[in-house]
Design a protein around this motif. Structure first.
Motif, PDB file in Angstrom:
ATOM      1  N   GLY A 136       0.788  -1.216   0.000  1.00  0.00           N
ATOM      2  CA  GLY A 136       0.000   0.000   0.000  1.00  0.00           C
ATOM      3  C   GLY A 136       0.824   1.271   0.000  1.00  0.00           C
ATOM      4  N   ARG A 137       2.127   1.152   0.240  1.00  0.00           N
ATOM      5  CA  ARG A 137       3.010   2.331   0.256  1.00  0.00           C
ATOM      6  C   ARG A 137       4.045   2.297  -0.864  1.00  0.00           C
ATOM      7  NH1 ARG A 137       6.372   3.150   4.400  1.00  0.00           N
ATOM      8  NH2 ARG A 137       6.646   0.926   4.906  1.00  0.00           N
ATOM      9  N   PHE A 138       4.542   1.130  -1.193  1.00  0.00           N
ATOM     10  CA  PHE A 138       5.576   0.976  -2.221  1.00  0.00           C
ATOM     11  C   PHE A 138       4.961   0.342  -3.469  1.00  0.00           C
ATOM     12  CE2 PHE A 138       9.571   0.541   0.712  1.00  0.00           C
ATOM     13  CZ  PHE A 138       9.200   1.708   1.362  1.00  0.00           C
ATOM     14  N   THR A 139       5.494   0.733  -4.628  1.00  0.00           N
ATOM     15  CA  THR A 139       5.079   0.144  -5.891  1.00  0.00           C
ATOM     16  C   THR A 139       6.317  -0.189  -6.710  1.00  0.00           C
ATOM     17  OG1 THR A 139       3.027   1.441  -5.924  1.00  0.00           O
ATOM     18  CG2 THR A 139       3.740   0.435  -7.993  1.00  0.00           C
ATOM     19  N   ILE A 140       6.415  -1.457  -7.108  1.00  0.00           N
ATOM     20  CA  ILE A 140       7.515  -1.879  -7.965  1.00  0.00           C
ATOM     21  C   ILE A 140       7.015  -1.943  -9.402  1.00  0.00           C
ATOM     22  CG2 ILE A 140       7.066  -4.351  -7.630  1.00  0.00           C
ATOM     23  CD1 ILE A 140      10.121  -4.776  -7.750  1.00  0.00           C
ATOM     24  N   SER A 141       7.860  -1.547 -10.334  1.00  0.00           N
ATOM     25  CA  SER A 141       7.516  -1.618 -11.746  1.00  0.00           C
ATOM     26  C   SER A 141       8.798  -1.855 -12.541  1.00  0.00           C
ATOM     27  CB  SER A 141       6.829  -0.328 -12.205  1.00  0.00           C
ATOM     28  OG  SER A 141       7.674   0.791 -12.017  1.00  0.00           O
ATOM     29  N   ARG A 142       8.638  -2.121 -13.818  1.00  0.00           N
ATOM     30  CA  ARG A 142       9.805  -2.337 -14.662  1.00  0.00           C
ATOM     31  C   ARG A 142       9.506  -1.931 -16.079  1.00  0.00           C
ATOM     32  NH1 ARG A 142      11.113  -8.620 -14.530  1.00  0.00           N
ATOM     33  NH2 ARG A 142      12.438  -8.145 -16.336  1.00  0.00           N
ATOM     34  N   ASP A 143      10.564  -1.619 -16.810  1.00  0.00           N
ATOM     35  CA  ASP A 143      10.480  -1.301 -18.230  1.00  0.00           C
ATOM     36  C   ASP A 143      11.430  -2.270 -18.920  1.00  0.00           C
ATOM     37  OD1 ASP A 143      10.797  -0.299 -20.821  1.00  0.00           O
ATOM     38  OD2 ASP A 143      10.558   1.770 -20.161  1.00  0.00           O
ATOM     39  N   ASN A 144      10.876  -3.310 -19.524  1.00  0.00           N
ATOM     40  CA  ASN A 144      11.719  -4.343 -20.131  1.00  0.00           C
ATOM     41  C   ASN A 144      12.546  -3.795 -21.295  1.00  0.00           C
ATOM     42  OD1 ASN A 144      10.831  -6.311 -18.331  1.00  0.00           O
ATOM     43  ND2 ASN A 144       9.178  -6.980 -19.672  1.00  0.00           N
ATOM     44  N   ALA A 145      12.023  -2.811 -21.995  1.00  0.00           N
ATOM     45  CA  ALA A 145      12.763  -2.238 -23.120  1.00  0.00           C
ATOM     46  C   ALA A 145      14.019  -1.503 -22.645  1.00  0.00           C
ATOM     47  CB  ALA A 145      11.871  -1.286 -23.904  1.00  0.00           C
ATOM     48  N   LYS A 146      13.965  -0.990 -21.427  1.00  0.00           N
ATOM     49  CA  LYS A 146      15.101  -0.251 -20.875  1.00  0.00           C
ATOM     50  C   LYS A 146      15.901  -1.076 -19.870  1.00  0.00           C
ATOM     51  CE  LYS A 146      12.923   4.301 -21.332  1.00  0.00           C
ATOM     52  NZ  LYS A 146      12.484   5.527 -20.624  1.00  0.00           N
ATOM     53  N   ASN A 147      15.507  -2.327 -19.663  1.00  0.00           N
ATOM     54  CA  ASN A 147      16.178  -3.181 -18.668  1.00  0.00           C
ATOM     55  C   ASN A 147      16.286  -2.479 -17.323  1.00  0.00           C
ATOM     56  OD1 ASN A 147      16.525  -5.263 -20.494  1.00  0.00           O
ATOM     57  ND2 ASN A 147      18.593  -4.661 -21.060  1.00  0.00           N
ATOM     58  N   THR A 148      15.193  -1.862 -16.913  1.00  0.00           N
ATOM     59  CA  THR A 148      15.205  -1.045 -15.706  1.00  0.00           C
ATOM     60  C   THR A 148      14.019  -1.398 -14.813  1.00  0.00           C
ATOM     61  OG1 THR A 148      16.310   0.763 -16.858  1.00  0.00           O
ATOM     62  CG2 THR A 148      15.182   1.307 -14.813  1.00  0.00           C
ATOM     63  N   ALA A 149      14.280  -1.426 -13.515  1.00  0.00           N
ATOM     64  CA  ALA A 149      13.227  -1.607 -12.521  1.00  0.00           C
ATOM     65  C   ALA A 149      13.157  -0.364 -11.656  1.00  0.00           C
ATOM     66  CB  ALA A 149      13.500  -2.832 -11.659  1.00  0.00           C
ATOM     67  N   TYR A 150      11.978  -0.138 -11.099  1.00  0.00           N
ATOM     68  CA  TYR A 150      11.750   1.050 -10.277  1.00  0.00           C
ATOM     69  C   TYR A 150      11.079   0.648  -8.967  1.00  0.00           C
ATOM     70  CZ  TYR A 150      12.228   3.104 -14.929  1.00  0.00           C
ATOM     71  OH  TYR A 150      12.676   3.437 -16.186  1.00  0.00           O
ATOM     72  N   LEU A 151      11.273   1.481  -7.967  1.00  0.00           N
ATOM     73  CA  LEU A 151      10.562   1.293  -6.711  1.00  0.00           C
ATOM     74  C   LEU A 151      10.079   2.664  -6.252  1.00  0.00           C
ATOM     75  CD1 LEU A 151       9.732  -0.834  -4.590  1.00  0.00           C
ATOM     76  CD2 LEU A 151      11.751  -0.133  -3.265  1.00  0.00           C
ATOM     77  N   ASP A 152       8.771   2.868  -6.352  1.00  0.00           N
ATOM     78  CA  ASP A 152       8.163   4.094  -5.844  1.00  0.00           C
ATOM     79  C   ASP A 152       7.839   3.886  -4.378  1.00  0.00           C
ATOM     80  OD1 ASP A 152       6.934   4.492  -8.965  1.00  0.00           O
ATOM     81  OD2 ASP A 152       7.615   6.269  -7.881  1.00  0.00           O
ATOM     82  N   MET A 153       8.402   4.731  -3.539  1.00  0.00           N
ATOM     83  CA  MET A 153       8.207   4.609  -2.100  1.00  0.00           C
ATOM     84  C   MET A 153       7.477   5.844  -1.589  1.00  0.00           C
ATOM     85  SD  MET A 153      11.906   3.011  -1.014  1.00  0.00           S
ATOM     86  CE  MET A 153      12.789   4.511  -1.420  1.00  0.00           C
ATOM     87  N   ASN A 154       6.297   5.637  -1.039  1.00  0.00           N
ATOM     88  CA  ASN A 154       5.488   6.724  -0.503  1.00  0.00           C
ATOM     89  C   ASN A 154       5.220   6.487   0.981  1.00  0.00           C
ATOM     90  OD1 ASN A 154       4.989   8.126  -3.106  1.00  0.00           O
ATOM     91  ND2 ASN A 154       3.898   6.243  -3.610  1.00  0.00           N
ATOM     92  N   SER A 155       4.784   7.538   1.644  1.00  0.00           N
ATOM     93  CA  SER A 155       4.481   7.458   3.079  1.00  0.00           C
ATOM     94  C   SER A 155       5.624   6.795   3.835  1.00  0.00           C
ATOM     95  CB  SER A 155       3.174   6.682   3.298  1.00  0.00           C
ATOM     96  OG  SER A 155       2.096   7.304   2.615  1.00  0.00           O
ATOM     97  N   LEU A 156       6.813   7.251   3.560  1.00  0.00           N
ATOM     98  CA  LEU A 156       7.996   6.636   4.153  1.00  0.00           C
ATOM     99  C   LEU A 156       8.024   6.801   5.670  1.00  0.00           C
ATOM    100  CD1 LEU A 156      10.551   7.548   1.387  1.00  0.00           C
ATOM    101  CD2 LEU A 156      10.169   5.244   2.258  1.00  0.00           C
ATOM    102  N   LYS A 157       8.547   5.785   6.325  1.00  0.00           N
ATOM    103  CA  LYS A 157       8.635   5.762   7.781  1.00  0.00           C
ATOM    104  C   LYS A 157      10.107   5.621   8.187  1.00  0.00           C
ATOM    105  CE  LYS A 157       4.271   3.185   7.992  1.00  0.00           C
ATOM    106  NZ  LYS A 157       3.616   1.938   8.469  1.00  0.00           N
ATOM    107  N   PRO A 158      10.445   6.049   9.385  1.00  0.00           N
ATOM    108  CA  PRO A 158      11.835   5.886   9.839  1.00  0.00           C
ATOM    109  C   PRO A 158      12.313   4.435   9.766  1.00  0.00           C
ATOM    110  CG  PRO A 158      10.692   7.407  11.276  1.00  0.00           C
ATOM    111  CD  PRO A 158       9.653   6.845  10.337  1.00  0.00           C
TER     112      PRO A 158
END
Length: 123
Positions: A65-87
């Protein structure tokens, strides 16, 4: 030589957001599963989020519910969107990729890690 290069870490206040990127380069055939792991001081490395080649994600309960993982196979890249970060999200975040590559006439599989990027969340 295959390299995984992470970027996007930094210092953020609690409740803030960061986006991590992991770019895979080198002589690779196909990237299968990719994942983001983290390791806090004095703790074991844990899987935070994984994603298969078709884009199906899975998450550790603490980030759902806070983090979202995604990828772009054409760019050989993965991402991690991190929201509502906690200590407690403070850690070094590592990218991991499972991929195939040709060695002569043989197709082989390998798993590699990035060098890690520091994420620090202040309270």
């Amino acid at each position: 030589q295959v390299q995984l290069v992470e970027s996007g870490g930094g210092l953020v206040q609690a409740g803030g957001s960061l986006k991590l990127s992991c770019a895979v380069s080198g002589r690779i055939g196909r990237i299968n599963d990719m994942g983001w792991y983290r390791q806090a001081p004095g703790k074991q490395r844990e899987l935070v989020a994984g994603i298969d080649r078709e884009g199906r994600p899975n998450y550790v309960d603490s980030v759902k519910g806070r983090f979202t993982i995604s990828r772009d196979n054409a760019k050989n890249t993965a991402y991690l969107d991190m929201n509502s970060l906690k200590p407690e999200d403070t850690a070094v975040y590592y990218c991991n990729a499972e991929f195939t590559y040709w060695s002569g006439f043989s197709l082989r599989e390998q798993t590699s890690w990035g060098q890690g990027t520091q994420v620090t969340v202040s309270s």
